[in-house]
Design an enzyme around this catalytic site. Structure first.
Site, short mmCIF file in Angstrom:
data_model
loop_
_atom_site.label_atom_id
_atom_site.label_comp_id
_atom_site.label_asym_id
_atom_site.label_seq_id
_atom_site.Cartn_x
_atom_site.Cartn_y
_atom_site.Cartn_z
N HIS A 81 0.48 0.82 15.65
CA HIS A 81 1.63 1.27 14.88
C HIS A 81 2.95 1.03 15.60
O HIS A 81 3.97 1.57 15.21
CB HIS A 81 1.52 2.77 14.57
CG HIS A 81 0.42 3.13 13.63
ND1 HIS A 81 -0.91 3.13 14.00
CD2 HIS A 81 0.43 3.51 12.33
CE1 HIS A 81 -1.66 3.50 12.97
NE2 HIS A 81 -0.86 3.74 11.94
N GLU A 121 -4.70 -6.36 3.02
CA GLU A 121 -3.47 -7.11 3.28
C GLU A 121 -3.60 -8.58 2.91
O GLU A 121 -2.63 -9.20 2.44
CB GLU A 121 -3.07 -6.97 4.75
CG GLU A 121 -2.57 -5.59 5.13
CD GLU A 121 -3.67 -4.55 5.27
OE1 GLU A 121 -4.87 -4.93 5.27
OE2 GLU A 121 -3.35 -3.35 5.37
N ASP A 147 3.22 -2.83 11.54
CA ASP A 147 3.12 -4.11 12.25
C ASP A 147 1.69 -4.53 12.59
O ASP A 147 1.31 -5.68 12.41
CB ASP A 147 3.96 -4.03 13.54
CG ASP A 147 3.94 -2.63 14.14
OD1 ASP A 147 2.85 -2.11 14.40
OD2 ASP A 147 5.03 -2.04 14.30
N GLU A 167 0.84 -1.20 0.00
CA GLU A 167 0.00 0.00 0.00
C GLU A 167 0.87 1.26 0.00
O GLU A 167 1.78 1.37 0.84
CB GLU A 167 -0.91 0.00 1.24
CG GLU A 167 -1.91 -1.16 1.21
CD GLU A 167 -2.45 -1.54 2.60
OE1 GLU A 167 -2.17 -0.84 3.57
OE2 GLU A 167 -3.15 -2.57 2.67
#
Ligand SMILES: Cc1ncc(C[n+]2csc(CCOP(=O)(O)OP(=O)(O)O)c2C)c(N)n1
Ligand SMILES: [Mg+2]
Lengths: 325, 387
Positions: free
Chosen positions: A129, A60, A84, A29
């Protein structure tokens, strides 16, 4: 030789891999025009075109699932997961498909896929994040899990990962993207991919770490000199599989070990290392293997992350404890 | 009264003829509009706006105030008081129109950008700031204002909304267009690609759940234009799932109100889900961390500026409703006052302590976690009295 940041080193490594092998494809992305939210893929789409540097739809599972198909067709996809915490929609594809394809095809099918994940905390981000989910991948047979701790390793390890015929989850220490080091692109890497590296030799105890904690542990080792302690620091580099030989050799020498990671304490990589070191180095140990890690809570709001994350003081505290036995 | 699962077969809009070459998603197709960018009222055969000018003045006030709150938050981020901010600039009409269409008992599932909807629901804007400042992860109680916590993982909340709506259905809380309950799920154009969102459509459809899917198509998912997510207009996807989809001028607060109200009514009376695509534009950066000059042209921005959601209501009110300067000035002054309070409140937000955060991992703290907390407390105490 020029100094290069860790982020730019990965960029250069990707570029080198793409130049060498036309089957290498980069996808994720916002990785095209924007060059990724951390600019790690900056300029790649301009130079290699939209067929090889693919801005994917926002999904994803789709990124990894289509990477499987591309791999079946002979490509070597390098997938970027933006943060992550956003790998989980792809978890099924990674665990049930990517990891098992080679096994269930009796070796007939290979999955040369690299999944790049900027990971870890310390950047003042909002939730999802700052996570360290490496255990959730390292626990899965069929996946290899690695992390780089400095720009030179970043440059070589990404290329080595891309040439691997096993799928690799590559954890990039996002808070170290701006760390700089001299990189000589003409000197081949000193180590194969799944080898740990002694980054500081010492005699009194071994700090075992990887990713963002390598710098922290090196700083702690320097600070420990004041206390008259000479610490060895091992950058594990590879989590699945661990380079046990290097770990055991170091611990047998120093007789004490502290594992340091940002991931939570329980069931983390430190747990596995403690178990293996206990099994293999039992008669050499002066103290149990200790762990300095994140706590067993979800990653907290960022104003508390300094308390949550292992830092120099907490590593030294761990050293004090391991020396206290 | 509502039946339990599954409800009556949803009314299915006839799918569009398959075009020879598919239209691009960003190509303008017709949408519901009731107020032009110039501030002129227009009629639509299916959607009426029959409220008075007082209501429109109220919408104007809402939009100005949330834009002011938003700009203050952006300023706070620039000054280092927030870690991040996701601006709603340009999306005020989509959020206020849909937010004001909600009844007290309706439930909202937002993304991270729904500051305008939060405002309509009565959520204190200071609570929104807590998450972006990093002192909490959404400290409001969703039950207080029927406004769920912000969801950052793209698309996840659409399933939560659908499940919640299924609960409303099972509680027999639907069946009556006025007193029934409905749920509204907000999400973006980018989110429409996620598996979760598509699964939510399927669930909502086959269970006929009382949920409105409100997609703010602001043309961008960070750096990716809408064409990267879809080749047909997003609202047309609903047909494939078996429920109606409608595109509305997302910068027209009268239209977003009318369209959302109708969709909510449908849900409350037990006729099932609707997909609303609010066609709008993200006027600012994706968040304060983003640099849109890397991927989009200034001309686009200029083009969309002419369609500003607030300007057109300003034009309408002053030209057709006899509203004078005083009204507008008062609202601006009110905005400044709210912004000043917000700023003061933000700076005064207490810094959290990690010990508090051990407590809520489980309903009851486990012995292991209690031990870790004690160790942390002892460790932190060992620094007390040091420089
Ligand atoms: C599962 C997941 N993947 C990636 C991200 C990172 N991310 C945050 S916002 C965003 C774009 C969202 O676009 P859209 O749905 O159109 O909403 P908008 O931000 O435009 O309101 C992305 C990719 C995320 N938050 N969650
Ligand atoms: Mg969007």
């Amino acid at each position: 030789m020029t100094k290069i940041t860790l982020g730019k080193a990965i960029n250069a490594g990707l570029r080198a891999a793409m130049e060498k092998d036309p089957k290498v494809i980069v996808m994720g992305e916002d990785i095209g025009k924007l060059g990724g939210v951390f600019r790690v893929t900056e300029g790649l789409q301009k130079d290699f075109g939209e067929d090889r540097v693919i801005d994917t739809p926002l999904a994803e599972s789709g990124i990894i699932g289509t990477a499987v198909g591309l791999a079946l067709r002979g490509y070597r996809p390098v997938c970027e997961i933006q943060f992550d915490g956003f790998v989980f929609p792809a978890y099924d594809q990674i665990i049930n498909q990517v990891a098992k394809m080679h096994y269930r095809s009796m070796g007939k099918i290979r999955m040369p896929i690299v999944i790049r994940i900027p990971y870890g905390g310390g950047i003042g981000a909002v939730e999802h994040h700052s996570e360290s989910p490496e255990t959730l991948f390292a626990h899965v047979p069929g996946l290899k899990v690695i992390s780089c701790g400095d720009p030179v390793d970043a440059y070589w390890m990404i290329q080595q990962a891309i040439t691997s015929d096993d799928p690799i989850v590559f954890f990039e220490p996002k808070r170290r993207y701006h760390e700089k080091a001299e990189l000589d692109e003409s000197t081949p890497p000193s180590l194969p991919l799944h080898k740990a590296k002694v980054v500081r030799e010492g005699t009194d105890a071994t700090l075992l770490c990887y990713g963002p904690m390598v710098k922290t542990c090196l700083q702690a080792a320097e600070a420990a000199v004041e206390d008259g302690r000479n610490l060895e620091v091992v950058d594990l580099r590879t989590i699945a599989p661990f380079d046990l030989a290097t770990i055991f050799a170091s611990v047998k020498k120093t007789r004490r070990a502290v594992v340091v990671h940002e991931a939570p304490y329980s069931f983390g990589p430190g747990s596995e290392i403690a178990a293996r070191v206990t099994e293999e180095c039992f008669y050499h140990l002066e103290a149990p293997v200790l762990r300095v890690t994140g706590y067993d809570t979800p990653y907290p709001p960022s104003r508390m992350e300094d308390d949550y994350l292992p830092d120099l003081d907490r590593v030294l505290d761990g050293v004090d404890r391991v020396m206290g036995y | 009264m509502s039946e339990s699962v599954p409800g009556p077969a949803p009314e299915v809009f006839a799918p569009h003829e398959a075009p020879v070459s598919p239209p691009q998603a960003s190509e303008e197709v017709e949408f519901v509009q009731l107020l032009t960018p110039e501030g002129e009222r227009v009629e639509h055969p299916d959607y009426k706006f029959d409220l008075d000018d007082e209501t429109i003045k109220g919408f104007y006030r809402d939009m100005v105030l949330v834009r002011r709150i938003d700009s203050e938050a952006t300023a706070l981020q620039r000054q280092g008081e927030l870690g991040l901010w996701a601006s709603l600039l340009g999306q005020e009409a989509a959020q206020i129109g849909s937010g004001r269409a909600l009844n007290k008992k309706d439930m909202v599932f937002p993304t991270y950008r729904e500051h305008g909807v939060a405002f309509c629901q009565g959520v204190n804007p200071l609570n929104l700031l807590g998450l972006f400042r990093g002192v909490d992860q959404g400290a409001w109680d969703p039950k207080d204002n029927n406004f769920h916590l912000y969801t950052i993982v793209i698309g996840a909340q659409t399933l939560h909304a659908t499940g919640y709506a299924m609960g409303q259905q099972r509680d027999h809380a639907i069946g009556d267009a006025e007193n029934g309950e409905a749920t509204i799920a907000y999400f973006g154009d980018g989110a429409s690609s996620q598996g979760d969102v598509n699964e939510a459509f399927i669930w909502a459809s086959v269970f006929n759940a009382p949920v409105v899917f409100f997609c703010q198509n602001n043309q961008w998912a960070i750096s990716e234009p809408i064409d990267r997510q879809t080749r047909i207009p997003l609202y047309q996807r609903a047909a494939g799932f078996g429920f109606p989809g409608i595109r509305v001028d997302g910068n027209d607060v009268l239209a977003t109100y009318a369209v959302t109200q109708q969709a909510l009514k449908r849900a409350r009376e037990g006729s099932g889900p609707t997909l609303i695509e609010a066609y709008t534009y993200r006027m600012g950066a994706h968040t304060t961390s983003d640099d849109p000059t890397k991927y989009r042209l200034n001309e686009d921005l200029e083009h969309w500026k002419l369609k500003d959601p607030i300007e057109r209501v300003h034009a309408y009110l002053s030209r057709h409703a006899g509203v004078d300067h005083d009204f507008f000035d008062e609202i601006d002054a009110e905005g400044d006052k709210i912004a000043a309070e917000l700023r003061a409140g933000c700076l005064a937000l207490p810094d959290p302590v990690l010990t508090d955060f051990f407590q809520n991992v489980y309903v009851e703290e486990t012995p292991q976690l209690a031990e870790q907390r004690d160790q942390f407390v002892a460790y932190a105490a060992s620094f007390e009295g040091e420089g």
